[in-house]
Design an enzyme around this catalytic site. Structure first.
Site, mmCIF file in Angstrom:
data_model
loop_
_atom_site.group_PDB
_atom_site.id
_atom_site.type_symbol
_atom_site.label_atom_id
_atom_site.label_comp_id
_atom_site.label_asym_id
_atom_site.label_seq_id
_atom_site.Cartn_x
_atom_site.Cartn_y
_atom_site.Cartn_z
ATOM 1 C CG HIS A 160 -1.925 1.505 1.229
ATOM 2 N ND1 HIS A 160 -2.995 1.348 0.677
ATOM 3 C CD2 HIS A 160 -1.658 2.505 1.946
ATOM 4 C CE1 HIS A 160 -3.620 2.392 0.743
ATOM 5 N NE2 HIS A 160 -2.835 3.181 1.550
ATOM 6 C CG ASP B 116 -11.714 4.186 6.053
ATOM 7 O OD1 ASP B 116 -11.138 5.034 7.185
ATOM 8 O OD2 ASP B 116 -11.428 4.041 5.293
ATOM 9 N NE ARG C 236 -9.588 11.135 9.275
ATOM 10 C CZ ARG C 236 -8.758 10.246 8.544
ATOM 11 N NH1 ARG C 236 -9.095 9.217 8.246
ATOM 12 N NH2 ARG C 236 -7.345 10.639 8.278
ATOM 13 C CB SER D 51 -8.187 5.568 7.637
ATOM 14 O OG SER D 51 -8.568 5.771 6.166
ATOM 15 C CE LYS E 126 -8.969 2.542 3.626
ATOM 16 N NZ LYS E 126 -9.130 3.982 3.403
HETATM 17 N N1 URA Z 1 -5.626 7.102 2.864
HETATM 18 C C1 URA Z 1 -6.464 6.465 3.688
HETATM 19 O O1 URA Z 1 -7.069 5.413 3.374
HETATM 20 N N2 URA Z 1 -7.118 7.076 4.732
HETATM 21 C C2 URA Z 1 -6.458 8.212 5.167
HETATM 22 O O2 URA Z 1 -7.150 8.634 6.252
HETATM 23 C C3 URA Z 1 -5.527 8.924 4.341
HETATM 24 C C4 URA Z 1 -5.104 7.986 3.135
#
Ligand code: URA
Length: 434
Positions: free
Chosen positions: A82, A161, A168, A183, A187
């Protein structure tokens, strides 16, 4: 439990118990708490941070708000990568088939671009027909059949999320290390992977502009992964200038295909191999990184990685003709060239300015509702350390909508600085957290 009391305690710097955190995330996800109360809680977290145990509980609660994929019946090691996001960062696209061709299963869930950073899903969707919205059944089938899937998060993955991120975005609470880390990691951990390689970008074109801030975010995410039992490492990598030459969507697919065919720009190739080697070692199919690199070179030389990409493009409904012949990808109607106004050496090739310029041309979206122009973008012709002569092309702007051109051209012009030199290109890998 009482939500207001939890807000007040967090606001006053007290730590919340795991059971309280689980409750507040559940209540919000089930719409039993209004946005204004959760917004206050997020601001309290933004200001006060989360202790290590609170962060672990927060991430677990987000992870368990939805489905957690289970690939334990698939024998191959499951590893993903990621990136925290950058300009021209298309590494996932060549990397995933390369690693899959080496025997790792890659259930890759990617995101969309927002602001000046691109998104893997948007790039993949410039392949005509390619579907990124897959239900969990199809997602699993693709991992089983092909050892690779490239998709977006379904509605059932970490729904907390999705809700919290939207809040947010609207309440000034995005740039918080614990909120970003929970966050991203909720995932990724929902993918049911054995190991994760994080590429934490550092520099003007990234979320984190300085090395220490990036290291702290990386450590937070590595600690979350490790506490969850998922082996996690993070590389801190440069995002002061764009990665590779192409910034856009269709053009980044073409550049990814070049890497899969054994070509592509040096920095993109090097970073792809570096991250891929980490994945192979973490997945246990290579004992060390030199062996892993040799395996990756082999799947490029043999065409196995390219074939794997074609296989997954077909499986996800995409037209393989554009992969076999990237000239068939969507192309912009017009080109404007940014040229050097003097002889010298490039001392600055700014990722942020070029990323925003590409977005203005239509390659990215300023709001979630914006529609992307898949053929718009920028080809970067000169990077830090390159010698240029007056009149040389520094960048080519590809566009369709003239109303977007003036601002993009000004930004692209300002992105470059030409000095006397010499100028040393930035190191690609600036650090690591294990
Ligand atoms: N990418 C995400 O998935 N969440 C965040 O808070 C920032 C970047």
């Amino acid at each position: 439990m009482n939500f207001i009391e939890l807000i007040e305690r967090k606001r006053d710097g007290e730590a919340l118990a795991a059971i309280e955190i689980a409750w507040l995330i559940d209540e919000y996800t089930a719409s039993r708490v209004p946005d204004y109360q959760m917004s206050a809680m997020l601001m309290a977290v933004f200001k006060e941070g989360l202790r290590e145990d609170e962060l672990a509980a927060w991430t677990e609660a987000m992870l368990h708000s939805g489905e957690i994929l289970d690939f334990s019946d698939i024998a191959a090691p499951k590893v993903d990568k990621h990136s925290t996001g950058g300009v021209g960062d298309k590494v996932s696209i060549p990397l995933a088939p390369m690693v899959a061709a080496c025997g790792i299963a890659v259930p890759m869930i990617s995101g969309r671009g927002l602001g000046h950073t691109g998104g893997t899903l948007d790039k993949l969707e410039s392949i005509p027909g390619f579907r990124t919205a897959l239900d969990p059944v199809e997602f699993r089938q693709l991992v089983e059949r092909h050892g690779l899937v490239l998709a977006g998060a379904s509605e059932t993955i970490a729904p907390a999320d999705r809700l919290i991120y939207a809040l947010r975005d609207a309440t000034g609470t995005v740039p918080s290390n614990p909120l970003i880390a929970s966050s991203i990691m909720s995932k990724k951990l929902a993918e049911g992977i054995d190991a994760l390689v994080l590429d934490v970008k550092v520099g003007r074109g990234a979320f984190k502009r300085d090395l220490e801030g990036a290291r702290s975010l990386a450590k937070t995410m590595v600690d979350i992964g490790t506490a969850h039992g998922t082996a996690t490492v993070a590389l801190l990598t440069d995002m002061s200038q764009p990665l590779g030459r192409e910034i856009g969507n269709a053009s980044e697919i073409a550049e990814s295909v070049a890497v899969l065919r054994g070509g592509g720009p040096d920095d993109l190739v090097e970073l792809t191999y570096t991250l891929g080697a980490e994945m192979l070692v973490m997945g246990g199919v290579a004992t060390d990184t030199p062996i892993a690199r040799a395996m990756l070179e082999e799947v490029i030389a043999s065409g196995a990685a390219f074939d794997k990409f074609v296989e997954v493009v077909i499986a996800q409904g995409g037209d393989p003709a554009v992969i076999n012949d990237p000239d068939r990808l969507p192309a912009a109607r017009h080109e404007t060239v940014v040229i050097a106004d003097r002889d010298g050496v490039i001392t600055r090739c700014d990722a942020l300015d070029l990323g925003v310029a590409a977005m203005r041309l239509g390659a990215g979206r300023a709001t979630k509702e914006d529609v992307i122009d898949q053929s718009a973008g920028i080809t970067v012709e000169a990077k830090v350390g390159d010698a240029v002569e007056r009149g040389d092309a520094l960048a080519r702007l590809h566009w369709n909508d003239e109303s977007r051109l003036a601002e993009a051209t000004e930004l692209a012009n300002g992105a470059f600085q030409i000095g006397e030199g010499p100028a040393i290109p930035p190191s690609l890998v600036l650090g690591e957290v294990r």
